[in-house]
Design a protein around this motif. Structure first.
Motif, PDB file in Angstrom:
ATOM      1  N   LEU A   1       0.825  -1.195   0.000  1.00  0.00           N
ATOM      2  CA  LEU A   1       0.000   0.000   0.000  1.00  0.00           C
ATOM      3  C   LEU A   1       0.869   1.259   0.000  1.00  0.00           C
TER       4      LEU A   1
ATOM      5  N   ALA B   1      -4.301   4.032   4.655  1.00  0.00           N
ATOM      6  CA  ALA B   1      -5.461   3.452   3.984  1.00  0.00           C
ATOM      7  C   ALA B   1      -6.712   4.277   4.202  1.00  0.00           C
TER       8      ALA B   1
ATOM      9  N   THR C   1      -3.990   1.377  -5.338  1.00  0.00           N
ATOM     10  CA  THR C   1      -4.046   1.991  -4.018  1.00  0.00           C
ATOM     11  C   THR C   1      -5.449   1.898  -3.446  1.00  0.00           C
TER      12      THR C   1
ATOM     13  N   LEU D   1      -5.985  -1.810  -2.409  1.00  0.00           N
ATOM     14  CA  LEU D   1      -5.285  -2.166  -1.179  1.00  0.00           C
ATOM     15  C   LEU D   1      -5.878  -1.443   0.022  1.00  0.00           C
ATOM     16  N   SER D   2      -6.333  -0.210  -0.168  1.00  0.00           N
ATOM     17  CA  SER D   2      -6.995   0.500   0.924  1.00  0.00           C
ATOM     18  C   SER D   2      -8.260  -0.233   1.355  1.00  0.00           C
TER      19      SER D   2
END
Length: 507
Positions: free
Chosen positions: A199, A329, A364, A367-368
């Motif tokens: 991340l 995140a 991103t 993954l968040s």
């Protein structure tokens, strides 16, 4: 989390031979102390292990001297002691000690206080004592764990396990409702570490999708093999007015690119032509090779992270408690990020950089979403989807960022019907309103919302239209709670997805 073994808290049971109580007990050292304590000196001690002999018990003690030094000694006692028991020992001579148990709150607990450690709480601890016994012909290990986190950090927990846990081992476990602990294996902890590292890497490489789309829209000198891929990518961008239709909005969210891997795993190849991430990858594949770069550069850079895993493993437990990855995140919305020369004539090298940054931005968001999908201390299951949809506002392309979160209570809750709470966050910047963020929550058909506008004129305009918005929501069949508009931006900072509420209905 993968469950290895349920570890039950030790039930209160009387041993076959008397245990040490608050009265003093005499200990005889099996080897001289060699100056650790002189006659009359005292030190704290902890029972590491106990072994039953013919006429007495052999106790292994860990001493903590006044200067902080620790030492291990072997002693003989006519009485038994519980592994992990905290004592205060005083030297009578070089071979004899007198010991007394410390107050009750210093002793290992034989049950889990679910008031302070609710079901679902993840605890981290260190094995400080272990003893192997036999029960029904099977090996059983009585283990003492010193908690390293939670409100009970520093307290000891007395558990029994079917698998050996060596003293000094670091463990992570989840509290279960039947007074047991479910261990999380190292592989699960490393998965979280890899997620946090990936991340961070993707966030550093990501760039705004509108930068690439703007460059493709104005690039008239694109090669023939690239022009078709660029047109297909631009064709996936809907008009802002079209997103007012629920079906069109649902399709745009589904085709945003965050569900590409899920579609591939489920065999839904028919969705690929309309998927934003698939279109980006096709565009990169059509780009000719450039010196020092290539379509696989971002993937190769991400793959090198795995080589650092041994270093991560050494601090696995500690890293789980760090807020960096989670704080990253939960940054919503992602800020606009464009290279400084994006307004110049777009050449192939710049398009490649913008395309790679756009893929990293999508990853991103993916993954968040994974980082925020979790089980809370009370067992509540939280699922998060963080999505970005580009939309056309007249001649400009602006991003609509969406964060959806579902919180489901478990069957262990005391309510007859577990509740599901939906949270929605929107962020966009359209002329002439300027930056806007919307936060809403839906629970049992009741909707509450707050709108944040950075411009004062926009905030006043929206506040004047809230009654009209309420009427439309009621017509749609919703019970409407508080609707409010404020100037500024939502408060930022560390928060958890479980204890944050957008609207306090009781305020």
């Amino acid at each position: 989390m993968t469950e290895i073994k349920s570890t039950q808290a030790i039930p209160a049971s009387g041993p076959s031979r008397p245990l040490a109580n608050t009265a003093e007990m005499a200990l005889k050292l099996l080897q001289p102390m060699q100056g650790l304590l002189i006659a009359g000196e005292s030190a704290e001690a902890e029972v590491i292990s106990i072994k039953e002999a013919l006429q007495n018990f052999q106790l292994t003690l860990r001493l903590t001297l006044n200067n902080g030094r620790q030492a291990t000694i072997e002693t003989s006692s006519p009485k038994a002691a519980v592994p992990g028991a905290a004592m205060m020992v005083t030297a009578l001579s070089d071979t004899r000690l007198i010991a007394a148990l410390q107050p009750g709150n210093r002793q290992p607990q034989s049950s889990i206080d679910l008031g302070q450690l609710p079901v679902g709480t993840v605890v981290q601890g260190k094995v400080t004592a272990s003893q192997q016994t036999q029960q029904d012909g099977k090996n059983l290990f009585k283990v003492v764990i010193t908690l390293l986190n939670s409100p009970l950090a520093g307290h000891k927990l007395n558990v029994e396990s079917a698998m050996p846990l060596a003293p000094g081992s670091l463990i992570t476990a989840r509290v279960q409702g039947d007074q047991s602990l479910s261990f999380m294996p190292l592989s699960g902890r490393l998965d979280q570490l890899v997620l946090g590292q990936q991340l961070t890497a993707q966030h550093n490489r990501q760039g705004s999708l509108e930068g690439l789309l703007g460059a493709l829209g104005s690039g008239s000198g694109l090669p023939e093999q690239l022009r078709g891929a660029a047109e297909r990518l631009l064709g996936l961008v809907p008009d802002m007015q079209q997103l007012g239709d629920t079906k069109t909005l649902a399709q745009a969210l589904a085709r945003s690119g965050v569900f590409l891997e899920s579609s591939l795993l489920s065999g839904q190849a028919s969705n690929l032509p309309a998927d934003m991430k698939a279109a980006l990858l096709r565009l990169i594949a059509q780009l000719p090779g450039l010196p020092g770069s290539g379509p696989l550069a971002a993937a190769q850079a991400g793959a090198t992270l795995g080589q650092a895993l041994p270093a991560f493993a050494r601090s696995a437990l500690g890293a789980l408690g760090q807020p960096n990855a989670r704080h990253l995140a939960q940054n919503f919305p992602l800020p606009s990020r464009l290279p400084p020369n994006v307004g110049d004539e777009a050449d192939l090298e710049l398009i490649l950089k913008l395309a790679a940054a756009a893929v990293s931005r999508l990853q991103t968001h993916q993954l968040s979403s994974l980082a925020q999908t979790q089980t809370g201390p009370d067992g509540t299951q939280v699922t998060t989807w963080q999505i970005e949809v580009p939309m056309r506002d007249q001649r400009e392309i602006v991003p609509l960022q969406v964060k959806l979160q579902r919180e489901e209570e478990t069957q262990h809750s005391h309510k007859e019907k577990p509740e599901t709470l939906w949270k929605v966050e929107l962020a966009f910047d359209v002329a002439p309103l300027g930056p806007l963020q919307v936060q809403a929550q839906l629970l049992q058909g009741s909707l509450s919302s707050q709108i944040w506008a950075e411009r004062s004129g926009t905030a006043q305009l929206i506040a004047a239209e809230l009654d009209h918005l309420r009427q439309r929501l009621v017509t749609a069949g919703l019970n409407v709670g508080e609707l409010a508009c404020r100037q500024g931006t939502p408060p930022q900072g560390p928060r958890t997805s479980l204890d944050q509420r957008f609207v306090d209905e009781t305020a």
